[in-house]
Design a protein around this motif. Structure first.
Motif, PDB file in Angstrom:
ATOM      1  N   ARG A  78       0.759  -1.296  -0.104  1.00 14.85           N
ATOM      2  CA  ARG A  78       0.391  -0.281  -0.156  1.00 14.85           C
ATOM      3  C   ARG A  78       0.852   1.186  -0.121  1.00 14.85           C
ATOM      4  O   ARG A  78       0.550   2.148  -0.534  1.00 14.85           O
ATOM      5  N   ARG A  79       1.900   1.496   0.626  1.00  9.84           N
ATOM      6  CA  ARG A  79       2.982   1.990   0.591  1.00  9.84           C
ATOM      7  C   ARG A  79       3.259   2.400  -0.286  1.00  9.84           C
ATOM      8  O   ARG A  79       3.808   4.111  -0.598  1.00  9.84           O
ATOM      9  N   ILE A  80       4.399   1.359  -1.207  1.00 12.48           N
ATOM     10  CA  ILE A  80       4.924   1.738  -2.301  1.00 12.48           C
ATOM     11  C   ILE A  80       3.569   1.753  -3.871  1.00 12.48           C
ATOM     12  O   ILE A  80       3.895   3.445  -4.200  1.00 12.48           O
ATOM     13  N   TRP A  81       1.963   1.844  -3.645  1.00  8.58           N
ATOM     14  CA  TRP A  81       1.339   2.276  -4.450  1.00  8.58           C
ATOM     15  C   TRP A  81       1.595   3.629  -4.405  1.00  8.58           C
ATOM     16  O   TRP A  81       0.524   4.152  -5.365  1.00  8.58           O
ATOM     17  N   TRP A  82       0.819   4.335  -2.992  1.00 10.99           N
ATOM     18  CA  TRP A  82       0.420   5.336  -2.932  1.00 10.99           C
ATOM     19  C   TRP A  82       1.661   6.182  -2.896  1.00 10.99           C
ATOM     20  O   TRP A  82       1.603   7.560  -3.632  1.00 10.99           O
ATOM     21  N   GLU A  83       2.562   5.722  -2.584  1.00  9.82           N
ATOM     22  CA  GLU A  83       3.543   7.040  -2.975  1.00  9.82           C
ATOM     23  C   GLU A  83       3.860   7.162  -4.098  1.00  9.82           C
ATOM     24  O   GLU A  83       4.682   8.060  -4.578  1.00  9.82           O
ATOM     25  N   LYS A  84       3.878   6.276  -5.205  1.00  8.25           N
ATOM     26  CA  LYS A  84       4.329   6.440  -6.322  1.00  8.25           C
ATOM     27  C   LYS A  84       3.214   6.925  -7.619  1.00  8.25           C
ATOM     28  O   LYS A  84       3.035   7.178  -8.634  1.00  8.25           O
ATOM     29  N   LEU A  85       1.893   6.023  -6.615  1.00  9.25           N
ATOM     30  CA  LEU A  85       0.782   6.576  -7.668  1.00  9.25           C
ATOM     31  C   LEU A  85       0.018   7.463  -7.613  1.00  9.25           C
ATOM     32  O   LEU A  85      -0.610   7.882  -8.470  1.00  9.25           O
ATOM     33  N   GLN A  86       0.165   7.900  -5.900  1.00  5.13           N
ATOM     34  CA  GLN A  86      -1.242   9.075  -5.144  1.00  5.13           C
ATOM     35  C   GLN A  86      -2.582   8.680  -5.603  1.00  5.13           C
ATOM     36  O   GLN A  86      -2.937   9.498  -5.566  1.00  5.13           O
ATOM     37  N   THR A  87      -3.106   7.617  -5.658  1.00  7.07           N
ATOM     38  CA  THR A  87      -4.413   7.101  -6.055  1.00  7.07           C
ATOM     39  C   THR A  87      -4.359   5.395  -5.001  1.00  7.07           C
ATOM     40  O   THR A  87      -3.735   5.194  -4.647  1.00  7.07           O
ATOM     41  N   VAL A  88      -5.792   6.015  -4.480  1.00 10.46           N
ATOM     42  CA  VAL A  88      -6.139   4.533  -3.762  1.00 10.46           C
ATOM     43  C   VAL A  88      -7.684   3.835  -4.552  1.00 10.46           C
ATOM     44  O   VAL A  88      -8.179   2.456  -4.141  1.00 10.46           O
ATOM     45  N   CYS A  89      -7.643   4.666  -6.080  1.00 14.36           N
ATOM     46  CA  CYS A  89      -8.942   3.875  -6.636  1.00 14.36           C
ATOM     47  C   CYS A  89      -9.813   3.809  -6.626  1.00 14.36           C
ATOM     48  O   CYS A  89     -10.666   3.043  -6.703  1.00 14.36           O
ATOM     49  N   LEU A  90     -10.146   5.289  -5.068  1.00 12.59           N
ATOM     50  CA  LEU A  90     -11.284   4.984  -5.142  1.00 12.59           C
ATOM     51  C   LEU A  90     -12.634   6.713  -6.030  1.00 12.59           C
ATOM     52  O   LEU A  90     -13.410   6.377  -5.481  1.00 12.59           O
ATOM     53  N   GLU A  91     -11.950   6.785  -6.874  1.00 13.36           N
ATOM     54  CA  GLU A  91     -12.610   7.649  -7.574  1.00 13.36           C
ATOM     55  C   GLU A  91     -13.674   7.491  -7.841  1.00 13.36           C
ATOM     56  O   GLU A  91     -13.909   6.177  -8.332  1.00 13.36           O
ATOM     57  N   ASN A  92     -14.586   8.518  -8.597  1.00 17.41           N
ATOM     58  CA  ASN A  92     -15.840   7.977  -9.179  1.00 17.41           C
ATOM     59  C   ASN A  92     -16.779   7.046  -8.580  1.00 17.41           C
ATOM     60  O   ASN A  92     -17.123   5.912  -9.388  1.00 17.41           O
ATOM     61  N   HIS A  93     -16.965   7.143  -7.373  1.00 21.73           N
ATOM     62  CA  HIS A  93     -17.224   5.542  -6.240  1.00 21.73           C
ATOM     63  C   HIS A  93     -18.053   6.483  -5.239  1.00 21.73           C
ATOM     64  O   HIS A  93     -17.740   8.006  -5.672  1.00 21.73           O
ATOM     65  N   SER A  94     -19.422   5.594  -4.767  1.00 22.26           N
ATOM     66  CA  SER A  94     -19.533   6.600  -3.650  1.00 22.26           C
ATOM     67  C   SER A  94     -19.446   5.893  -2.349  1.00 22.26           C
ATOM     68  O   SER A  94     -18.817   4.305  -2.310  1.00 22.26           O
ATOM     69  N   TRP A  95     -19.824   6.298  -1.047  1.00 20.34           N
ATOM     70  CA  TRP A  95     -19.933   5.661   0.404  1.00 20.34           C
ATOM     71  C   TRP A  95     -21.419   5.555   0.636  1.00 20.34           C
ATOM     72  O   TRP A  95     -21.790   7.139   0.966  1.00 20.34           O
ATOM     73  N   ASP A  96     -21.824   4.715   0.881  1.00 16.64           N
ATOM     74  CA  ASP A  96     -23.007   4.439   2.124  1.00 16.64           C
ATOM     75  C   ASP A  96     -23.048   4.479   3.347  1.00 16.64           C
ATOM     76  O   ASP A  96     -22.206   3.834   3.902  1.00 16.64           O
ATOM     77  N   TRP A  97     -22.929   5.467   3.707  1.00 15.77           N
ATOM     78  CA  TRP A  97     -23.205   6.296   5.225  1.00 15.77           C
ATOM     79  C   TRP A  97     -23.540   5.119   6.154  1.00 15.77           C
ATOM     80  O   TRP A  97     -23.244   4.210   6.668  1.00 15.77           O
ATOM     81  N   ASP A  98     -24.907   4.645   6.232  1.00 15.28           N
ATOM     82  CA  ASP A  98     -25.505   3.680   6.823  1.00 15.28           C
ATOM     83  C   ASP A  98     -24.666   2.264   6.694  1.00 15.28           C
ATOM     84  O   ASP A  98     -24.787   1.483   7.271  1.00 15.28           O
ATOM     85  N   ALA A  99     -24.508   1.431   5.246  1.00 10.68           N
ATOM     86  CA  ALA A  99     -24.013   0.504   5.095  1.00 10.68           C
ATOM     87  C   ALA A  99     -22.587  -0.091   5.451  1.00 10.68           C
ATOM     88  O   ALA A  99     -21.898  -0.821   5.643  1.00 10.68           O
ATOM     89  N   ASP A 100     -21.856   1.443   5.711  1.00 10.18           N
ATOM     90  CA  ASP A 100     -20.336   1.213   6.384  1.00 10.18           C
ATOM     91  C   ASP A 100     -19.577   0.776   4.654  1.00 10.18           C
ATOM     92  O   ASP A 100     -18.607   0.143   4.931  1.00 10.18           O
ATOM     93  N   GLU A 101     -20.062   1.314   3.515  1.00  7.99           N
ATOM     94  CA  GLU A 101     -19.387   0.628   2.780  1.00  7.99           C
ATOM     95  C   GLU A 101     -19.203   1.798   0.960  1.00  7.99           C
ATOM     96  O   GLU A 101     -19.508   2.830   0.905  1.00  7.99           O
ATOM     97  N   VAL A 102     -18.044   1.205   0.190  1.00 11.66           N
ATOM     98  CA  VAL A 102     -17.749   2.005  -0.773  1.00 11.66           C
ATOM     99  C   VAL A 102     -19.336   1.210  -1.668  1.00 11.66           C
ATOM    100  O   VAL A 102     -19.237   0.078  -1.810  1.00 11.66           O
ATOM    101  N   VAL A 103     -19.746   2.333  -2.616  1.00 12.69           N
ATOM    102  CA  VAL A 103     -20.568   1.304  -3.457  1.00 12.69           C
ATOM    103  C   VAL A 103     -19.397   2.212  -4.943  1.00 12.69           C
ATOM    104  O   VAL A 103     -19.245   2.920  -4.948  1.00 12.69           O
ATOM    105  N   PRO A 104     -19.838   0.983  -5.959  1.00  9.43           N
ATOM    106  CA  PRO A 104     -19.704   1.268  -6.869  1.00  9.43           C
ATOM    107  C   PRO A 104     -19.930   2.624  -7.812  1.00  9.43           C
ATOM    108  O   PRO A 104     -21.337   2.662  -8.156  1.00  9.43           O
ATOM    109  N   GLY A 105     -19.707   2.941  -8.278  1.00 15.38           N
ATOM    110  CA  GLY A 105     -20.260   4.834  -9.673  1.00 15.38           C
ATOM    111  C   GLY A 105     -21.180   6.038  -8.515  1.00 15.38           C
ATOM    112  O   GLY A 105     -20.691   6.025  -7.480  1.00 15.38           O
ATOM    113  N   LEU A 106     -20.723   7.009  -9.001  1.00 13.82           N
ATOM    114  CA  LEU A 106     -21.075   7.617  -8.851  1.00 13.82           C
ATOM    115  C   LEU A 106     -22.590   7.676  -8.119  1.00 13.82           C
ATOM    116  O   LEU A 106     -23.641   7.676  -9.510  1.00 13.82           O
TER     117      LEU A 106
END
Length: 142
Positions: A78-106
């Motif tokens: 994770r450290r190498i991926w983040w430091e070199k690529l500067q992404t955790v690949c969660l762009e264009n996704h959403s967060w379901d507050w009640d389910a406490d999870e990422v939901v694919p897509g906007l």
């Protein structure tokens, strides 16, 4: 960049022309495999093997996966991926507050918030999500 070894073979994060989802590469003698990992939890899964006709026995692939799931190895990946690529690949996704999870897509619905940006806190071993119009940010301990 080398992140570990399995039975003398190198497990690496490639840093040139890399892409989402987060993954590592493993080169066998006559095959290559990619394993996906996440900035949300400790899961690691086999993504693919090339060429498929030279796929190694399941025990070898599982051994590599188990090696990657070791806390210190996954933290390094994770450290190498983040430091070199500067992404955790969660762009264009959403967060379901009640389910406490990422939901694919906007997703636009009550209780679901678009991820404005996300980053990995290497020292704190957590992922931080900033959400559009949400009551707070989200911190995910890894």
């Amino acid at each position: 960049m080398k992140v570990g070894t399995y039975k003398g073979h190198v497990i690496a994060v490639f840093l040139r022309d890399e892409h989402c989802p987060p993954h590592v590469h493993f080169r066998g003698k006559q095959w290559d495999a990619r394993f996906r990992f996440s900035f949300l939890d400790g899961r690691v899964e086999l993504w693919d093997v090339d060429p498929e006709r030279r796929r190694p026995p399941p025990g070898i692939l599982e051994g590599i996966r188990q090696t990657l799931m070791q806390r210190h190895v996954l933290a390094r990946v994770r450290r190498i991926w983040w430091e070199k690529l500067q992404t955790v690949c969660l762009e264009n996704h959403s967060w379901d507050w009640d389910a406490d999870e990422v939901v694919p897509g906007l997703i636009i619905r009550r209780g679901v918030y678009v991820i404005a940006n996300a980053r990995h806190d290497v020292a704190g071993q957590r992922t931080l999500l900033n959400l559009v119009r949400a009551p707070d940010c989200v911190e995910i301990d890894l």
